[in-house]
Design a protein around this motif. Structure first.
Motif, short mmCIF file in Angstrom:
data_model
loop_
_atom_site.label_atom_id
_atom_site.label_comp_id
_atom_site.label_asym_id
_atom_site.label_seq_id
_atom_site.Cartn_x
_atom_site.Cartn_y
_atom_site.Cartn_z
N VAL A 24 0.40 -1.28 0.04
CA VAL A 24 -0.13 0.02 -0.60
C VAL A 24 1.02 1.21 0.15
N ILE A 25 2.13 1.50 1.14
CA ILE A 25 2.95 2.70 1.23
C ILE A 25 4.31 1.30 0.67
N ARG A 26 4.98 1.36 -0.33
CA ARG A 26 6.02 1.73 -1.13
C ARG A 26 7.04 1.36 -0.56
N LYS A 27 8.00 0.71 0.62
CA LYS A 27 9.08 0.61 1.29
C LYS A 27 10.13 -0.30 -0.04
N ASN A 28 11.46 -0.06 0.55
CA ASN A 28 12.36 -1.13 0.15
C ASN A 28 12.88 -1.94 0.66
N TYR A 29 13.06 -2.82 -0.32
CA TYR A 29 13.72 -3.95 -0.32
C TYR A 29 15.66 -3.78 0.22
N PRO A 30 15.56 -4.87 1.13
CA PRO A 30 17.32 -4.32 1.34
C PRO A 30 17.93 -4.94 0.18
N VAL A 31 19.17 -3.59 0.23
CA VAL A 31 19.45 -3.69 -1.23
C VAL A 31 21.15 -3.08 -0.31
N CYS A 32 22.26 -4.40 -1.46
CA CYS A 32 23.82 -3.60 -1.18
C CYS A 32 23.89 -2.76 -2.85
N VAL A 33 25.56 -2.85 -2.56
CA VAL A 33 26.42 -2.70 -3.78
C VAL A 33 27.05 -3.96 -4.02
N GLY A 34 26.32 -5.08 -4.60
CA GLY A 34 27.05 -6.78 -4.11
C GLY A 34 28.57 -6.81 -4.48
N ASN A 35 29.28 -6.17 -5.35
CA ASN A 35 30.83 -6.21 -5.56
C ASN A 35 31.66 -5.11 -4.86
N HIS A 36 31.05 -4.14 -3.83
CA HIS A 36 31.32 -3.67 -2.93
C HIS A 36 30.81 -3.36 -1.95
N VAL A 37 30.25 -3.96 -1.12
CA VAL A 37 29.62 -4.03 -0.17
C VAL A 37 29.71 -2.83 1.10
N VAL A 38 30.57 -2.54 1.64
CA VAL A 38 31.44 -1.53 2.75
C VAL A 38 32.11 -0.79 1.95
N SER A 39 31.79 0.63 1.98
CA SER A 39 32.84 1.52 1.39
C SER A 39 32.91 2.83 2.62
N GLU A 40 34.07 3.72 3.28
CA GLU A 40 34.06 4.49 3.66
C GLU A 40 32.93 6.08 3.81
N ASN A 41 33.01 6.13 2.30
CA ASN A 41 32.25 6.96 1.19
C ASN A 41 30.75 6.25 1.04
N SER A 42 29.70 6.92 1.31
CA SER A 42 28.01 6.75 0.63
C SER A 42 27.63 8.05 0.17
N GLU A 43 26.50 7.17 -0.75
CA GLU A 43 25.73 8.70 -0.65
C GLU A 43 23.84 8.14 -0.91
N ILE A 44 23.05 9.61 -0.96
CA ILE A 44 21.97 8.88 -1.12
C ILE A 44 21.39 8.94 -2.49
N VAL A 45 20.69 7.52 -3.09
CA VAL A 45 20.75 7.55 -3.95
C VAL A 45 18.63 6.64 -4.26
N ASN A 46 18.45 6.93 -5.37
CA ASN A 46 17.31 6.17 -6.00
C ASN A 46 17.44 5.48 -6.95
N VAL A 47 17.41 3.61 -6.88
CA VAL A 47 17.64 2.79 -7.74
C VAL A 47 16.12 2.67 -8.89
N VAL A 48 16.64 2.55 -9.78
CA VAL A 48 15.44 2.62 -11.19
C VAL A 48 16.31 1.39 -11.89
N GLY A 49 14.80 1.33 -12.69
CA GLY A 49 15.12 0.30 -14.13
C GLY A 49 14.87 1.20 -15.19
N PRO A 50 14.87 0.35 -16.61
CA PRO A 50 15.15 1.10 -17.55
C PRO A 50 13.74 1.11 -18.46
N LEU A 51 12.85 0.80 -17.85
CA LEU A 51 11.22 0.95 -18.29
C LEU A 51 10.60 2.25 -18.65
#
Length: 401
Positions: free
Chosen positions: A324-351
């Motif tokens: 009903v209200i969209r929530k994020n599934y847990p997501v990671c960057v699988g080829n570098h899971v942990v980093s000292e630097n991070s950013e707030i992003v929107n992850v979208v598809g190609p449609l």
């Protein structure tokens, strides 16, 4: 929520580094399911649930043949919801009498195949019952059947309610006595009841209440049965955590209550095989969806990570499969899971639709083109619940490792 280890800052799926697995698969996007995670979950269940409980796998959660084959060797039965799923189940070598078939809209073609195969058909209506009997007479086979009961209660706080009130699923409890009288006059091999009240529940007290009510309902219905109850499917409902703040289901109080219910059932329905039917709980946390970053852009102060995967492969993660209200599934960057630097992003598809969102305003390590985005909790209701043909983008694939 993370069921997968990290080595050299890279996710391991089935013990394989993610970038190596992607090379082995030969493409992105893809789904990967970890057999060890599934096996471990079954072992944990066996250790905590009463030994009298028969565990069935509901194929609708994930119908990949390799996954079903693996689970056929770990569980006591398989539950299907279509002719296609029934064929997958029978191909595993599972005995037909350990396979049950549910669903409110079974065609004559599906019913004929089920009767011929000898699986147990969970009858969803009086009309379906009559059609099954007619098919059995034509084939000179006595069909194995159970009555799916629409209870007069529901599984409270469940993600998807399957009972209580008007429903397309099952026969209303108040109508079941008359149905059982009719079964006595038909050439049907009556087994018992299928009582499924809801799914995706993380509250032990809600499951305890529903299971207690389920057994009491079965006892009431059994008074009208044309023969002793030999099969009682009490459904499932065990949930997994998807969203921030959700905690894994505490099964110990559920198991303790089940032991009391099973002990009582031995006296009241001594011939009954008690079945718990689980899908998501067995496979949901064992799977990931992997897609590749193909673009990164800034729009009016927000960062968009554009991938080659999206809602056409993973409708549930996009929030368009019951949220009903969209929530994020847990997501990671699988080829570098942990980093000292991070950013707030929107992850979208190609449609070409604003609905194609995999993660909204999520904090991730700084991302570059070519990185691999991983969506956890993707082992259930992922590909087989998604409109893969939408907008004619390339198909994804599944691997079992």
């Amino acid at each position: 929520m993370m069921q997968f280890p990290i080595q050299d800052n890279e996710l391991l799926i089935g013990g394989i580094p993610l970038t190596r697995l992607a090379s082995r698969v030969g493409q992105t996007p893809f789904y990967a399911y970890d057999r060890k995670v599934i096996t471990d979950r079954l072992q944990q269940l066996r250790a905590i649930l009463p030994k009298e409980i028969h565990l069935h796998y509901a194929i609708k959660a994930n119908s990949m043949p390799a996954v079903v084959q693996h689970l056929s060797g770990l569980t006591d039965g398989l539950d299907v919801a279509s002719l296609g799923e029934m064929k997958v189940a029978l191909d595993t070598g599972m005995a037909a009498d350990k396979i049950s078939f549910a669903g409110p809209g079974k065609s004559d073609k599906e019913l004929t195949a089920a009767v011929a195969a000898g699986v147990t058909i969970n009858m969803e209506s009086e009309g379906e019952m009559e059609r099954i009997a007619t098919i059995g007479n034509k084939l000179s086979i006595q069909p194995r059947v159970s009555v799916r009961v629409n209870p007069d209660f529901e599984l409270k706080t469940s993600g998807m309610k399957m009972s209580g009130g008007p429903k397309p699923f099952g026969i209303d409890a108040e109508r079941v006595p008359d149905v059982l009288k009719r079964i006595a006059n038909l050439s049907l091999d009556f087994q018992g009841f299928h009582i499924f009240s809801g799914s995706q529940n993380l509250r032990p007290e809600a499951l305890i209440e529903a299971q207690t009510n389920t057994f009491e309902l079965a006892y009431r219905m059994a008074e009208y049965a044309p023969s002793p109850i030999t099969w009682l499917n009490i459904g499932g409902g065990f949930g997994i955590p998807y969203f921030p703040g959700e905690k894994p289901l505490d099964l110990q109080p559920v198991a303790d209550n089940l032991q009391s219910l099973v002990d009582e059932c031995k006296t009241r329905l001594p011939d009954a095989e008690i079945v718990i039917e689980l899908g998501r709980y067995l496979v949901g946390e064992a799977g990931v969806y992997v897609c590749e970053v193909i673009d990164k852009k800034i729009s009016r102060g927000e960062t968009f990570i554009v991938t080659n995967g999206g809602l056409h492969h993973h409708l549930a993660a996009s929030g368009n499969f019951g949220q009903v209200i969209r929530k994020n599934y847990p997501v990671c960057v699988g080829n570098h899971v942990v980093s000292e630097n991070s950013e707030i992003v929107n992850v979208v598809g190609p449609l070409c639709t604003p609905l194609d969102i995999l993660a909204n305003k999520i904090e991730l390590p700084v991302i570059t083109i070519g990185d691999l985005i991983v969506v956890y909790q993707s082992g259930a209701y992922g590909l087989n619940a998604s409109p893969q043909g939408f907008l004619s983008h390339p198909a994804t694939i599944e691997v079992f490792v």
